[in-house]
Write a protein that holds these residues in place. Structure first.
Motif, short mmCIF file in Angstrom:
data_model
loop_
_atom_site.label_atom_id
_atom_site.label_comp_id
_atom_site.label_asym_id
_atom_site.label_seq_id
_atom_site.Cartn_x
_atom_site.Cartn_y
_atom_site.Cartn_z
N UNK A 59 -36.74 -7.43 -16.79
CA UNK A 59 -36.96 -6.29 -17.67
C UNK A 59 -36.92 -6.79 -19.10
N UNK A 60 -37.98 -6.50 -19.85
CA UNK A 60 -38.05 -6.98 -21.23
C UNK A 60 -39.03 -6.14 -22.02
N UNK A 61 -38.79 -6.07 -23.30
CA UNK A 61 -39.73 -5.39 -24.20
C UNK A 61 -40.00 -6.32 -25.37
N UNK A 62 -41.07 -6.07 -26.05
CA UNK A 62 -41.41 -6.90 -27.20
C UNK A 62 -42.85 -7.34 -27.12
N UNK A 63 -43.22 -8.22 -28.05
CA UNK A 63 -44.62 -8.63 -28.16
C UNK A 63 -45.05 -9.56 -27.02
N UNK A 64 -44.14 -10.35 -26.51
CA UNK A 64 -44.50 -11.30 -25.45
C UNK A 64 -44.03 -10.83 -24.06
N UNK A 68 -44.68 -12.61 -20.26
CA UNK A 68 -43.48 -13.07 -19.55
C UNK A 68 -43.36 -12.38 -18.20
N UNK A 69 -43.64 -11.09 -18.17
CA UNK A 69 -43.56 -10.33 -16.93
C UNK A 69 -44.59 -10.84 -15.92
N UNK A 70 -45.80 -11.12 -16.38
CA UNK A 70 -46.84 -11.61 -15.47
C UNK A 70 -46.48 -12.99 -14.91
N UNK A 71 -45.94 -13.86 -15.75
CA UNK A 71 -45.56 -15.19 -15.25
C UNK A 71 -44.37 -15.08 -14.30
N UNK A 72 -43.42 -14.17 -14.59
CA UNK A 72 -42.28 -13.97 -13.70
C UNK A 72 -42.75 -13.42 -12.36
N UNK A 73 -43.71 -12.52 -12.39
CA UNK A 73 -44.23 -11.95 -11.14
C UNK A 73 -44.92 -13.02 -10.30
N UNK A 74 -45.73 -13.87 -10.92
CA UNK A 74 -46.41 -14.91 -10.14
C UNK A 74 -45.40 -15.90 -9.57
N UNK A 84 -43.21 -7.83 -1.23
CA UNK A 84 -44.18 -7.40 -2.23
C UNK A 84 -43.52 -7.46 -3.61
N UNK A 85 -44.34 -7.67 -4.62
CA UNK A 85 -43.83 -7.66 -5.99
C UNK A 85 -44.76 -6.80 -6.83
N UNK A 86 -44.19 -6.12 -7.80
CA UNK A 86 -45.02 -5.25 -8.65
C UNK A 86 -44.54 -5.32 -10.08
N UNK A 87 -45.49 -5.19 -10.98
CA UNK A 87 -45.20 -5.13 -12.41
C UNK A 87 -45.24 -3.67 -12.81
N UNK A 88 -44.15 -3.18 -13.30
CA UNK A 88 -44.04 -1.77 -13.70
C UNK A 88 -43.86 -1.69 -15.21
N UNK A 89 -44.44 -0.66 -15.80
CA UNK A 89 -44.29 -0.46 -17.23
C UNK A 89 -43.67 0.92 -17.47
N UNK A 93 -40.56 -1.01 -21.82
CA UNK A 93 -40.15 -2.16 -21.00
C UNK A 93 -41.14 -2.49 -19.89
N UNK A 94 -41.34 -3.78 -19.70
CA UNK A 94 -42.05 -4.28 -18.53
C UNK A 94 -41.00 -4.71 -17.53
N UNK A 95 -41.20 -4.33 -16.26
CA UNK A 95 -40.22 -4.63 -15.22
C UNK A 95 -40.92 -5.24 -14.03
N UNK A 96 -40.22 -6.16 -13.37
CA UNK A 96 -40.74 -6.75 -12.14
C UNK A 96 -39.82 -6.32 -11.00
N UNK A 97 -40.41 -5.68 -9.99
CA UNK A 97 -39.68 -5.23 -8.82
C UNK A 97 -40.15 -6.04 -7.63
N UNK A 98 -39.19 -6.42 -6.79
CA UNK A 98 -39.48 -7.25 -5.62
C UNK A 98 -38.97 -6.53 -4.38
#
Length: 130
Positions: A59-64, A68-74, A84-89, A93-98
């Motif tokens: 979970x993170x917010x900001x310009x990058x 970061x969320x996409x690389x963490x998800x991959x 399954x993994x998903x990127x939620x906004x 905040x961008x969040x990665x759920x597994x």
């Protein structure tokens, strides 16, 4: 008096020995079902209509945050291919759920595995499942 006891004990031994030699019957069960039932079960397995538990690993917010969320998800997809993994906004905040676990016990077991890589991961049960 001894003769009836001997006969009774002889009959008891005979009965006991014959009962040891008896066996249960063997049988074969064959199931003939429609192939559409398997498709329906796979479809229902994919639905997220039950209250499920998931693990949030990022979970993170900001310009990058998005990159970061996409690389963490991959990375998570490579580490945990069975889940399954998903990127939620959720603004901002961008969040990665597994995962998608039916019981808390399954989620706790998976969390132990996830925490080896993502120390700040935790279990949650989202209100709105898709």
């Amino acid at each position: 008096m001894i003769k009836p006891l001997i006969k009774l004990s002889y009959l008891a031994v005979l009965f006991f020995s014959t009962s040891l030699t008896l066996h249960a019957q063997q049988g074969v069960v064959s199931i003939d079902q429609d192939k559409e039932i398997d498709q329906l079960l796979e479809y229902k397995k994919d639905l997220r209509t039950v209250n499920a538990f998931i693990i949030q690993i990022f979970s993170n917010s900001g310009t990058t945050a998005r990159s970061e969320a996409q690389s963490t998800r991959s990375k998570a997809t490579a580490l945990f291919p069975n889940w399954s993994s998903s990127l939620e906004y959720e603004q901002p905040n961008y969040k990665i759920w597994v995962g998608n676990f039916r019981t808390r016990l399954e989620a706790d077991r998976a969390l132990m595995e996830v925490k080896k890589t993502y120390a700040h991961a935790f279990i949650l049960s989202p209100r709105n499942n898709k």
